[in-house]
Scaffold this motif. Structure first.
Motif, PDB file in Angstrom:
ATOM      1  N   GLY A 175      34.133  41.154  20.287  1.00 27.94           N
ATOM      2  CA  GLY A 175      33.513  39.879  20.622  1.00 27.94           C
ATOM      3  C   GLY A 175      34.428  38.914  21.340  1.00 27.94           C
ATOM      4  N   LEU A 176      35.634  39.339  21.666  1.00 29.75           N
ATOM      5  CA  LEU A 176      36.625  38.459  22.279  1.00 29.75           C
ATOM      6  C   LEU A 176      36.971  38.831  23.712  1.00 29.75           C
ATOM      7  N   HIS A 177      36.827  40.099  24.049  1.00 32.40           N
ATOM      8  CA  HIS A 177      37.245  40.576  25.359  1.00 32.40           C
ATOM      9  C   HIS A 177      36.072  41.193  26.107  1.00 32.40           C
ATOM     10  N   PRO A 178      36.108  41.185  27.425  1.00 33.96           N
ATOM     11  CA  PRO A 178      35.036  41.839  28.187  1.00 33.96           C
ATOM     12  C   PRO A 178      35.035  43.343  27.953  1.00 33.96           C
ATOM     13  N   ASN A 179      33.857  43.944  28.077  1.00 34.47           N
ATOM     14  CA  ASN A 179      33.751  45.396  28.118  1.00 34.47           C
ATOM     15  C   ASN A 179      33.702  45.821  29.586  1.00 34.47           C
ATOM     16  N   ASP A 180      33.378  47.071  29.848  1.00 32.94           N
ATOM     17  CA  ASP A 180      33.349  47.526  31.237  1.00 32.94           C
ATOM     18  C   ASP A 180      32.359  46.726  32.078  1.00 32.94           C
ATOM     19  N   ALA A 181      31.185  46.418  31.490  1.00 34.13           N
ATOM     20  CA  ALA A 181      30.200  45.622  32.218  1.00 34.13           C
ATOM     21  C   ALA A 181      30.722  44.207  32.468  1.00 34.13           C
ATOM     22  N   GLY A 182      31.449  43.679  31.499  1.00 33.44           N
ATOM     23  CA  GLY A 182      32.024  42.352  31.671  1.00 33.44           C
ATOM     24  C   GLY A 182      33.060  42.309  32.773  1.00 33.44           C
ATOM     25  N   TYR A 183      33.922  43.329  32.826  1.00 37.14           N
ATOM     26  CA  TYR A 183      34.911  43.363  33.903  1.00 37.14           C
ATOM     27  C   TYR A 183      34.248  43.583  35.259  1.00 37.14           C
ATOM     28  N   ALA A 184      33.150  44.333  35.287  1.00 37.93           N
ATOM     29  CA  ALA A 184      32.414  44.496  36.546  1.00 37.93           C
ATOM     30  C   ALA A 184      31.862  43.151  37.019  1.00 37.93           C
ATOM     31  N   LEU A 185      31.346  42.362  36.079  1.00 37.26           N
ATOM     32  CA  LEU A 185      30.855  41.033  36.426  1.00 37.26           C
ATOM     33  C   LEU A 185      31.993  40.154  36.931  1.00 37.26           C
ATOM     34  N   MET A 186      33.127  40.161  36.233  1.00 33.70           N
ATOM     35  CA  MET A 186      34.268  39.364  36.666  1.00 33.70           C
ATOM     36  C   MET A 186      34.755  39.800  38.050  1.00 33.70           C
ATOM     37  N   THR A 187      34.728  41.106  38.303  1.00 31.83           N
ATOM     38  CA  THR A 187      35.130  41.613  39.617  1.00 31.83           C
ATOM     39  C   THR A 187      34.222  41.075  40.704  1.00 31.83           C
ATOM     40  N   ARG A 188      32.926  41.119  40.464  1.00 31.37           N
ATOM     41  CA  ARG A 188      31.975  40.629  41.470  1.00 31.37           C
ATOM     42  C   ARG A 188      32.182  39.141  41.751  1.00 31.37           C
ATOM     43  N   LEU A 189      32.337  38.356  40.694  1.00 31.55           N
ATOM     44  CA  LEU A 189      32.492  36.922  40.881  1.00 31.55           C
ATOM     45  C   LEU A 189      33.838  36.578  41.512  1.00 31.55           C
ATOM     46  N   MET A 190      34.886  37.312  41.138  1.00 34.35           N
ATOM     47  CA  MET A 190      36.190  37.087  41.770  1.00 34.35           C
ATOM     48  C   MET A 190      36.131  37.472  43.242  1.00 34.35           C
ATOM     49  N   ASP A 191      35.474  38.564  43.541  1.00 33.00           N
ATOM     50  CA  ASP A 191      35.331  38.993  44.934  1.00 33.00           C
ATOM     51  C   ASP A 191      34.640  37.899  45.753  1.00 33.00           C
ATOM     52  N   GLU A 192      33.575  37.337  45.215  1.00 33.58           N
ATOM     53  CA  GLU A 192      32.864  36.273  45.930  1.00 33.58           C
ATOM     54  C   GLU A 192      33.769  35.065  46.161  1.00 33.58           C
ATOM     55  N   ALA A 193      34.551  34.713  45.144  1.00 32.83           N
ATOM     56  CA  ALA A 193      35.458  33.570  45.276  1.00 32.83           C
ATOM     57  C   ALA A 193      36.528  33.843  46.321  1.00 32.83           C
ATOM     58  N   LEU A 194      37.040  35.066  46.350  1.00 34.74           N
ATOM     59  CA  LEU A 194      38.100  35.390  47.314  1.00 34.74           C
ATOM     60  C   LEU A 194      37.565  35.460  48.738  1.00 34.74           C
ATOM     61  N   VAL A 195      36.355  35.951  48.889  1.00 31.05           N
ATOM     62  CA  VAL A 195      35.733  35.932  50.222  1.00 31.05           C
ATOM     63  C   VAL A 195      35.638  34.487  50.716  1.00 31.05           C
ATOM     64  N   GLY A 196      35.314  33.569  49.809  1.00 34.64           N
ATOM     65  CA  GLY A 196      35.255  32.164  50.165  1.00 34.64           C
ATOM     66  C   GLY A 196      36.597  31.592  50.584  1.00 34.64           C
ATOM     67  N   LEU A 197      37.687  32.237  50.121  1.00 36.02           N
ATOM     68  CA  LEU A 197      39.038  31.818  50.501  1.00 36.02           C
ATOM     69  C   LEU A 197      39.557  32.588  51.711  1.00 36.02           C
ATOM     70  N   GLY A 198      38.716  33.457  52.246  1.00 39.18           N
ATOM     71  CA  GLY A 198      39.127  34.231  53.409  1.00 39.18           C
ATOM     72  C   GLY A 198      39.931  35.469  53.096  1.00 39.18           C
ATOM     73  N   LEU A 199      39.850  35.947  51.863  1.00 38.83           N
ATOM     74  CA  LEU A 199      40.589  37.138  51.451  1.00 38.83           C
ATOM     75  C   LEU A 199      39.660  38.326  51.181  1.00 38.83           C
TER      76      LEU A 199
END
Length: 224
Positions: free
Chosen positions: A200-224
């Motif tokens: 209940g404290l850490h992401p599972n595989d689905a959670g890390y997939a979600l974090m990856t998608r959202l981080m990717d979107e944020a980095l695209v916004g930064l031009g990376l």
């Protein structure tokens, strides 16, 4: 600025502190060496959410997914339970900022602050000061690196007042060193039981997939 949120009950916060200190989940095995190759070297200064605790394999953590998708070489010495102050046994030579500076990466991610909420009541002034010290050390040691400072992650729908305060300090110090800042990360995984591991404290595989998608979107916004 980071929106203030409702306080978590004292009993709940105390229970979380205990669970954080003795979580049954171990991070998936992953070396913290520097891989060979020609791509940019990217270093990650973080806690269990960047180390990948809760994932079934280190290759599924968001840092590795982001690095591989961009052809980056990943150096990730992140540590379970680590904060700018919380669970911090070493300052200066040998600590994570020092390890990262030694590698001379092209890009640095700072994803710290979650665990400092558990030290906030006794160490608020030290946390604020250490955020500035760590970020300035990274900038002075890596004058040409692109530094990306991420708002602290969180995991429950209710969030302590300290989280907003720490996030504001992180954002302020990121601006002071000319780093990029990614806002909103405290909400990415918070209050989503389907994306959390058994503890209940850490992401599972689905959670890390979600974090990856959202981080990717944020980095695209930064031009990376």
């Amino acid at each position: 600025m980071f929106a203030r949120r409702r306080l978590i009950a004292t009993a709940l916060l105390a229970a979380v502190v205990a669970l954080t200190a003795c979580s049954p989940l171990a991070a998936p095995s992953a070396g913290s060496g520097v891989p060979e190759g020609e791509g940019p070297l990217v270093a990650f200064y973080g806690d269990s959410y960047t180390l990948g605790t809760g994932a079934s394999d280190a290759s599924l953590r968001w840092s590795t997914q982001i690095a591989e998708s961009r052809g980056w070489r990943e150096f990730n010495p992140s540590v379970n339970g680590l904060g700018f102050v919380n669970n911090r046994g070493t300052y200066g030579a040998g600590d994570l900022p020092d390890q990262i500076i030694t590698q001379q990466p092209d890009i640095v991610f700072v994803t710290m602050g979650l665990n400092d909420n558990f030290s906030y009541s006794r160490a608020a002034a030290e946390i604020e000061a250490q955020i500035a010290i760590d970020l300035r050390r990274l900038r002075e040691g890596l004058p040409d690196a692109r530094i990306i400072v991420v708002e602290p992650f969180w995991y429950t729908a209710e969030q302590p007042e300290s989280l907003g305060i720490i996030a504001d300090w992180v954002e302020r110090e990121a601006a002071s060193i000319g780093a990029d800042h990614i806002a909103g990360a405290s909400d990415w995984i918070a209050g989503r039981p389907g994306e959390m591991a058994a503890d209940g404290l850490h992401p599972n595989d689905a959670g890390y997939a979600l974090m990856t998608r959202l981080m990717d979107e944020a980095l695209v916004g930064l031009g990376l």
